[in-house]
Design a protein around this motif. Structure first.
Motif, PDB file in Angstrom:
ATOM      1  N   ALA A  85       0.612   1.729  -3.503  1.00 15.11           N
ATOM      2  CA  ALA A  85       1.480   0.674  -2.957  1.00 15.11           C
ATOM      3  C   ALA A  85       2.814   0.657  -3.689  1.00 15.11           C
ATOM      4  N   ASN A  86       2.771   0.807  -4.998  1.00  7.90           N
ATOM      5  CA  ASN A  86       4.017   0.849  -5.763  1.00  7.90           C
ATOM      6  C   ASN A  86       4.835   2.087  -5.440  1.00  7.90           C
ATOM      7  N   PHE A  87       4.172   3.219  -5.232  1.00  6.59           N
ATOM      8  CA  PHE A  87       4.910   4.431  -4.847  1.00  6.59           C
ATOM      9  C   PHE A  87       5.622   4.231  -3.519  1.00  6.59           C
ATOM     10  N   TRP A  88       4.945   3.619  -2.542  1.00  9.13           N
ATOM     11  CA  TRP A  88       5.515   3.531  -1.191  1.00  9.13           C
ATOM     12  C   TRP A  88       6.708   2.573  -1.140  1.00  9.13           C
ATOM     13  N   GLN A  89       6.792   1.639  -2.082  1.00  5.97           N
ATOM     14  CA  GLN A  89       7.945   0.740  -2.072  1.00  5.97           C
ATOM     15  C   GLN A  89       9.150   1.347  -2.807  1.00  5.97           C
ATOM     16  N   GLU A 117       1.353   4.962   8.158  1.00  8.57           N
ATOM     17  CA  GLU A 117       0.081   5.626   7.849  1.00  8.57           C
ATOM     18  C   GLU A 117      -0.284   5.442   6.374  1.00  8.57           C
ATOM     19  N   MET A 118       0.696   5.585   5.491  1.00 11.57           N
ATOM     20  CA  MET A 118       0.437   5.465   4.062  1.00 11.57           C
ATOM     21  C   MET A 118       0.058   4.027   3.673  1.00 11.57           C
ATOM     22  N   VAL A 119       0.701   3.048   4.302  1.00  9.03           N
ATOM     23  CA  VAL A 119       0.372   1.648   4.043  1.00  9.03           C
ATOM     24  C   VAL A 119      -1.057   1.347   4.491  1.00  9.03           C
ATOM     25  N   ALA A 120      -1.446   1.869   5.637  1.00  9.29           N
ATOM     26  CA  ALA A 120      -2.818   1.656   6.123  1.00  9.29           C
ATOM     27  C   ALA A 120      -3.828   2.269   5.160  1.00  9.29           C
ATOM     28  N   ASP A 121      -3.514   3.448   4.644  1.00 10.36           N
ATOM     29  CA  ASP A 121      -4.400   4.096   3.677  1.00 10.36           C
ATOM     30  C   ASP A 121      -4.499   3.270   2.394  1.00 10.36           C
ATOM     31  N   GLY A 122      -3.340   2.787   1.911  1.00  9.74           N
ATOM     32  CA  GLY A 122      -3.346   1.981   0.697  1.00  9.74           C
ATOM     33  C   GLY A 122      -4.125   0.698   0.856  1.00  9.74           C
ATOM     34  N   ARG A 123      -3.975   0.031   2.017  1.00 10.32           N
ATOM     35  CA  ARG A 123      -4.712  -1.213   2.258  1.00 10.32           C
ATOM     36  C   ARG A 123      -6.219  -0.931   2.298  1.00 10.32           C
ATOM     37  N   ALA A 124      -6.609   0.160   2.923  1.00 13.91           N
ATOM     38  CA  ALA A 124      -8.033   0.492   2.994  1.00 13.91           C
ATOM     39  C   ALA A 124      -8.609   0.697   1.596  1.00 13.91           C
ATOM     40  N   ARG A 125      -7.843   1.349   0.713  1.00 12.94           N
ATOM     41  CA  ARG A 125      -8.323   1.561  -0.650  1.00 12.94           C
ATOM     42  C   ARG A 125      -8.471   0.227  -1.385  1.00 12.94           C
ATOM     43  N   LEU A 126      -7.447  -0.611  -1.287  1.00 10.51           N
ATOM     44  CA  LEU A 126      -7.504  -1.902  -1.967  1.00 10.51           C
ATOM     45  C   LEU A 126      -8.677  -2.735  -1.463  1.00 10.51           C
ATOM     46  N   MET A 127      -8.911  -2.718  -0.164  1.00  8.08           N
ATOM     47  CA  MET A 127     -10.000  -3.514   0.386  1.00  8.08           C
ATOM     48  C   MET A 127     -11.365  -2.952  -0.024  1.00  8.08           C
ATOM     49  N   ARG A 128     -11.455  -1.635  -0.189  1.00  7.35           N
ATOM     50  CA  ARG A 128     -12.721  -1.067  -0.665  1.00  7.35           C
ATOM     51  C   ARG A 128     -13.016  -1.514  -2.093  1.00  7.35           C
ATOM     52  N   GLY A 129     -11.972  -1.832  -2.854  1.00  7.62           N
ATOM     53  CA  GLY A 129     -12.189  -2.292  -4.219  1.00  7.62           C
ATOM     54  C   GLY A 129     -12.439  -3.780  -4.345  1.00  7.62           C
ATOM     55  N   VAL A 130     -12.152  -4.547  -3.299  1.00  7.73           N
ATOM     56  CA  VAL A 130     -12.256  -6.007  -3.367  1.00  7.73           C
ATOM     57  C   VAL A 130     -13.645  -6.513  -3.760  1.00  7.73           C
ATOM     58  N   ARG A 138       2.251  -5.848   2.535  1.00  7.74           N
ATOM     59  CA  ARG A 138       2.765  -6.756   3.561  1.00  7.74           C
ATOM     60  C   ARG A 138       4.290  -6.791   3.527  1.00  7.74           C
ATOM     61  N   GLY A 139       4.864  -6.716   2.324  1.00  7.71           N
ATOM     62  CA  GLY A 139       6.319  -6.683   2.209  1.00  7.71           C
ATOM     63  C   GLY A 139       6.909  -5.455   2.884  1.00  7.71           C
ATOM     64  N   ILE A 140       6.239  -4.323   2.744  1.00  6.39           N
ATOM     65  CA  ILE A 140       6.697  -3.096   3.414  1.00  6.39           C
ATOM     66  C   ILE A 140       6.624  -3.271   4.926  1.00  6.39           C
ATOM     67  N   GLU A 141       5.553  -3.876   5.392  1.00 11.28           N
ATOM     68  CA  GLU A 141       5.417  -4.118   6.834  1.00 11.28           C
ATOM     69  C   GLU A 141       6.510  -5.052   7.349  1.00 11.28           C
ATOM     70  N   ARG A 142       6.838  -6.083   6.571  1.00 13.27           N
ATOM     71  CA  ARG A 142       7.839  -7.062   7.007  1.00 13.27           C
ATOM     72  C   ARG A 142       9.205  -6.429   7.246  1.00 13.27           C
ATOM     73  N   ILE A 143       9.527  -5.391   6.477  1.00  6.12           N
ATOM     74  CA  ILE A 143      10.835  -4.747   6.673  1.00  6.12           C
ATOM     75  C   ILE A 143      10.722  -3.542   7.599  1.00  6.12           C
ATOM     76  N   GLY A 144       9.641  -3.480   8.371  1.00  7.51           N
ATOM     77  CA  GLY A 144       9.477  -2.411   9.344  1.00  7.51           C
ATOM     78  C   GLY A 144       9.306  -1.047   8.722  1.00  7.51           C
ATOM     79  N   TYR A 145       8.751  -0.993   7.511  1.00  3.17           N
ATOM     80  CA  TYR A 145       8.487   0.254   6.779  1.00  3.17           C
ATOM     81  C   TYR A 145       9.777   0.985   6.383  1.00  3.17           C
ATOM     82  N   ARG A 146      10.906   0.289   6.417  1.00  4.01           N
ATOM     83  CA  ARG A 146      12.202   0.914   6.138  1.00  4.01           C
ATOM     84  C   ARG A 146      12.511   0.831   4.638  1.00  4.01           C
ATOM     85  N   THR A 147      11.676   1.471   3.849  1.00  3.73           N
ATOM     86  CA  THR A 147      11.831   1.369   2.398  1.00  3.73           C
ATOM     87  C   THR A 147      12.930   2.280   1.852  1.00  3.73           C
ATOM     88  N   LEU A 148      13.537   3.105   2.679  1.00  3.16           N
ATOM     89  CA  LEU A 148      14.665   3.903   2.211  1.00  3.16           C
ATOM     90  C   LEU A 148      15.935   3.067   2.110  1.00  3.16           C
TER      91      LEU A 148
END
Length: 319
Positions: free
Chosen positions: A189-193, A237-250, A276-286
């Motif tokens: 998650a930190n990498f993707w932001q 795609e990367m955000v979905a993967d990250g969320r799945a990992r975090l939820m598996r650890g919950v 969620r912050g990445i999603e709010r900006i439409g994944y436009r982290t560049l």
């Protein structure tokens, strides 16, 4: 750190001044205060998270955090990568010394950490793995696949979660596996932001090369600083993967005591908030670095605090 002289005799000569060894060995109280000050000055959420833990455990958390922080700074804050690798090798030698000849340790991190090693029976491997990851950063800056990133996280992130569990008396391999999911998900998650910052400031690309190619994203895309449709699809795609990992650890949150659960909930919820912050900006982290709003931060802290005082939160509300 008082009493430091940057001379050739200082084993960390060439490191940022605040990381050098003092001329004389600090007392345990001085070393612990140094580690606490470092933790408090670098990471607000870590400071809050440690206040949720019993007072007897906080010095151990500060020592482990200080070890991680100094290791990271030796790898990231020294512009010359050859020198950074040399400093990290020396730091590893000092780690071995802390285990084998503890009376010779002079760095406050190792003076404080030695007490935690003995009190909590901490093995050397997680610490050594972290140093190896920071050393790898000096030579490996691209990752072919998510599998390569997972292998990297096994050294760079997962040892931290395992150490946290061990500090609190947990040694169950099943709990370690759940912690690994949380730590890898949080790191990704930190990498993707920070995709463009990592590239432009550190010449590192953590987006998997195979997924970039599949989406038609190149390094030129990243350097241009414009989130194309192809890039936003990749980030989705990367955000979905990250969320799945975090939820598996919950589920880990519901398998530890209430005080540790509050701390773990804070970190899991923080990772999900980044996504969620990445999603709010439409994944436009560049173009934009996603931020966790003040309201979200307060909600995260309140949820963790309620768990500590007995209003059970557990894993509820995480998504």
């Amino acid at each position: 750190m008082s009493g430091v002289v940057a001379t050739a005799s200082n084993r960390l000569a060439g490191a940022p001044a605040g990381l050098l060894e003092p001329e004389t060995r600090p007392t345990l109280a001085e070393a612990r205060q140094w580690c606490k000050a470092l933790a408090d000055s670098h990471y607000e959420n870590f400071h809050v998270a440690t206040t949720l833990l019993p007072a007897r455990l906080r010095p151990h958390f500060h020592a482990v955090y200080a070890f991680c922080r100094v290791s990271d700074d030796l790898g990231d804050e020294v512009p010359d990568r050859a020198l950074a690798s040399e400093l990290l090798r020396t730091w590893r030698e000092m780690l071995v010394e802390c285990y084998e000849e503890p009376a010779a340790s002079r760095h406050p991190v190792y003076v404080a950490l030695r007490e935690s090693i003995v009190a909590c029976d901490l093995p050397m491997e997680p610490f050594s793995n972290l140093i190896r990851a920071f050393d790898q950063d000096q030579v490996k800056t691209r990752f072919e696949s998510l599998a390569e990133l997972e292998a990297y996280s096994a050294d760079s992130a997962n040892p931290v979660g395992r150490l946290v569990l061990m500090l609190c008396g947990y040694r169950d391999p099943e709990l370690f596996a759940l912690s690994d999911e949380t730590c890898t998900g949080l790191q990704l998650a930190n990498f993707w932001q920070d995709v463009q910052e990592d590239l432009l400031e550190r010449d590192r690309v953590y987006l998997p090369q195979d997924r970039m190619a599949a989406h038609g994203v190149t390094e030129a895309t990243l350097r241009a600083g414009v989130s194309t449709p192809e890039y936003t699809a990749l980030l989705k795609e990367m955000v979905a993967d990250g969320r799945a990992r975090l939820m598996r650890g919950v589920p880990l949150i519901d398998r530890v005591d209430r005080e540790l659960a509050g701390t773990l909930r804070l970190f899991s919820a923080g990772g999900l908030a980044i996504l969620r912050g990445i999603e709010r900006i439409g994944y436009r982290t560049l173009e934009h670095r996603p931020e966790v709003s003040r309201g979200e931060k307060l909600a995260l802290l309140l949820g963790a605090a309620l768990g500590k005082v007995g209003i059970h939160q557990g894993s509820r509300g995480l998504r």
